[in-house]
Design a protein around this motif. Structure first.
Motif, short mmCIF file in Angstrom:
data_model
loop_
_atom_site.label_atom_id
_atom_site.label_comp_id
_atom_site.label_asym_id
_atom_site.label_seq_id
_atom_site.Cartn_x
_atom_site.Cartn_y
_atom_site.Cartn_z
N ASP A 1 -28.38 -68.65 -4.28
CA ASP A 1 -27.75 -69.86 -3.98
C ASP A 1 -28.81 -71.02 -4.42
O ASP A 1 -29.08 -72.22 -3.70
N ILE A 2 -29.69 -70.60 -5.50
CA ILE A 2 -30.68 -71.70 -5.78
C ILE A 2 -30.30 -72.09 -7.08
O ILE A 2 -29.88 -71.08 -7.95
N SER A 3 -30.17 -73.56 -7.27
CA SER A 3 -29.93 -74.08 -8.68
C SER A 3 -31.05 -74.84 -9.05
O SER A 3 -31.11 -76.25 -8.68
N PRO A 4 -31.96 -74.31 -9.83
CA PRO A 4 -33.14 -75.04 -10.27
C PRO A 4 -32.38 -76.34 -11.29
O PRO A 4 -31.43 -76.19 -12.00
N THR A 5 -33.36 -77.57 -10.98
CA THR A 5 -32.87 -78.66 -12.09
C THR A 5 -33.35 -78.16 -13.24
O THR A 5 -34.02 -77.53 -13.67
N ILE A 6 -32.99 -79.17 -14.31
CA ILE A 6 -33.51 -79.17 -15.88
C ILE A 6 -34.98 -79.18 -15.84
O ILE A 6 -35.59 -78.74 -16.88
N PHE A 7 -35.68 -79.76 -15.04
CA PHE A 7 -37.11 -80.01 -14.86
C PHE A 7 -37.93 -78.67 -14.71
O PHE A 7 -38.99 -78.59 -15.10
N ALA A 8 -37.22 -77.64 -14.05
CA ALA A 8 -37.70 -76.18 -13.94
C ALA A 8 -37.44 -75.37 -14.98
O ALA A 8 -38.02 -74.25 -15.10
N ARG A 9 -36.87 -75.94 -15.95
CA ARG A 9 -36.24 -74.89 -17.13
C ARG A 9 -37.64 -74.31 -17.70
O ARG A 9 -37.54 -73.14 -18.15
N LYS A 10 -38.72 -74.90 -18.06
CA LYS A 10 -39.71 -74.39 -18.78
C LYS A 10 -40.27 -73.28 -17.77
O LYS A 10 -40.82 -72.19 -18.46
N GLU A 11 -40.71 -73.60 -16.75
CA GLU A 11 -41.19 -72.73 -15.80
C GLU A 11 -40.31 -71.32 -15.50
O GLU A 11 -40.81 -70.23 -15.44
N ILE A 12 -38.94 -71.65 -15.39
CA ILE A 12 -38.10 -70.32 -15.19
C ILE A 12 -38.14 -69.48 -16.39
O ILE A 12 -38.10 -68.17 -16.46
N HIS A 13 -38.32 -70.18 -17.72
CA HIS A 13 -38.40 -69.33 -19.07
C HIS A 13 -39.50 -68.40 -19.04
O HIS A 13 -39.69 -67.47 -19.82
N GLU A 14 -40.59 -68.86 -18.39
CA GLU A 14 -41.92 -68.15 -18.24
C GLU A 14 -41.79 -66.84 -17.28
O GLU A 14 -42.64 -65.92 -17.48
N ILE B 1 -43.55 -78.35 -10.93
CA ILE B 1 -43.92 -76.88 -10.82
C ILE B 1 -42.75 -76.23 -10.15
O ILE B 1 -42.04 -76.83 -9.33
N ILE B 2 -42.90 -75.00 -10.17
CA ILE B 2 -42.01 -74.02 -9.27
C ILE B 2 -42.93 -73.18 -8.46
O ILE B 2 -44.04 -72.93 -8.93
N LEU B 3 -42.52 -72.87 -7.28
CA LEU B 3 -43.37 -71.81 -6.35
C LEU B 3 -42.22 -70.75 -6.06
O LEU B 3 -41.03 -71.01 -5.66
N VAL B 4 -42.66 -69.58 -6.58
CA VAL B 4 -41.78 -68.33 -6.22
C VAL B 4 -42.26 -67.47 -5.26
O VAL B 4 -43.29 -67.23 -5.32
N ALA B 5 -41.29 -67.13 -4.23
CA ALA B 5 -41.54 -66.12 -3.35
C ALA B 5 -40.92 -64.93 -3.93
O ALA B 5 -39.85 -64.76 -3.84
N THR B 6 -41.78 -63.53 -4.09
CA THR B 6 -40.98 -62.29 -4.44
C THR B 6 -41.35 -61.52 -3.35
O THR B 6 -41.62 -61.61 -2.28
N ASP B 7 -40.73 -60.20 -3.68
CA ASP B 7 -40.89 -59.27 -2.60
C ASP B 7 -42.53 -58.59 -2.48
O ASP B 7 -42.67 -57.88 -1.74
N ARG B 8 -43.00 -59.25 -3.41
CA ARG B 8 -44.60 -58.55 -3.41
C ARG B 8 -45.79 -60.04 -3.25
O ARG B 8 -46.85 -59.52 -2.85
#
Length: 178
Positions: A18-31, A57-64
């Motif tokens: 249920d995470i809907s990134p904004t258009i501003f995060a598009r470049k980071e998501i593509h990486e 920026i984006i801050l991503v929490a993963t399982d690692r």
């Protein structure tokens, strides 16, 4: 897996969370397909502004691990990742509608502001959950989860390796493990 399908998989993960990134995060998501390991899963993601340079920026929490991604047109790509065992604290402060997150990593503090208030709280909770686990529990697992096995079965069926009957038989076996 192609980069495009990995990006689609990441988008599906975000949708399920249920995470809907904004258009501003598009470049980071593509990486992210190039940053994440093939079997690494996103636990939560927030976007905001780096307090040092005011970049989105984006801050991503993963399982690692925890990953800080800054993709700016003029400045290239900056990726920093932090092992949960190296994070000594994570906190958030709320203002009217927005919040800031401060993460203490060894001798450094990562500061992000302009994060949605609800998302900042949830993100910090998710990271704290991983901080409290022994490091070995979020390193590469030797046996895939039932969900991972079901996804693999689905891919095998889609590519024609498994027939519909073989797929259903294997799926039934996996569902019995649950």
């Amino acid at each position: 897996m192609s980069e495009r399908s990995r990006l689609d998989e990441i988008r599906d993960e975000l949708k399920k969370l249920d995470i809907s990134p904004t258009i501003f995060a598009r470049k980071e998501i593509h990486e992210l397909p190039d940053i994440l390991s093939p079997d690494e899963r996103i636990v939560y993601l927030v976007e905001g502004r780096n307090k040092l340079n005011n970049h989105h920026i984006i801050l991503v929490a993963t399982d690692r691990r925890l990953i800080f991604v800054d993709k700016e047109f003029m400045y290239g790509l900056k990726v920093e990742d932090f092992s949960y065992s190296k994070i000594s604290s994570i906190q958030y402060e709320t203002a009217f509608l927005l919040a800031s997150i401060d993460i203490q990593v060894t001798d450094d503090i990562v500061e992000i502001d302009g994060v949605g208030k609800y998302h900042a709280e949830l993100f910090c909770e998710k990271v704290r959950d991983f901080m409290s686990q022994p490091e070995k529990s979020f390193q590469s697992k030797s046996e895939p989860s039932v969900l991972d096995q079901l996804e693999q079965l689905g891919r095998l069926k889609e590519t024609g390796v498994l027939s519909e009957e073989e797929f259903l038989e294997q799926k039934k076996k996996l569902m019995e493990k649950l």
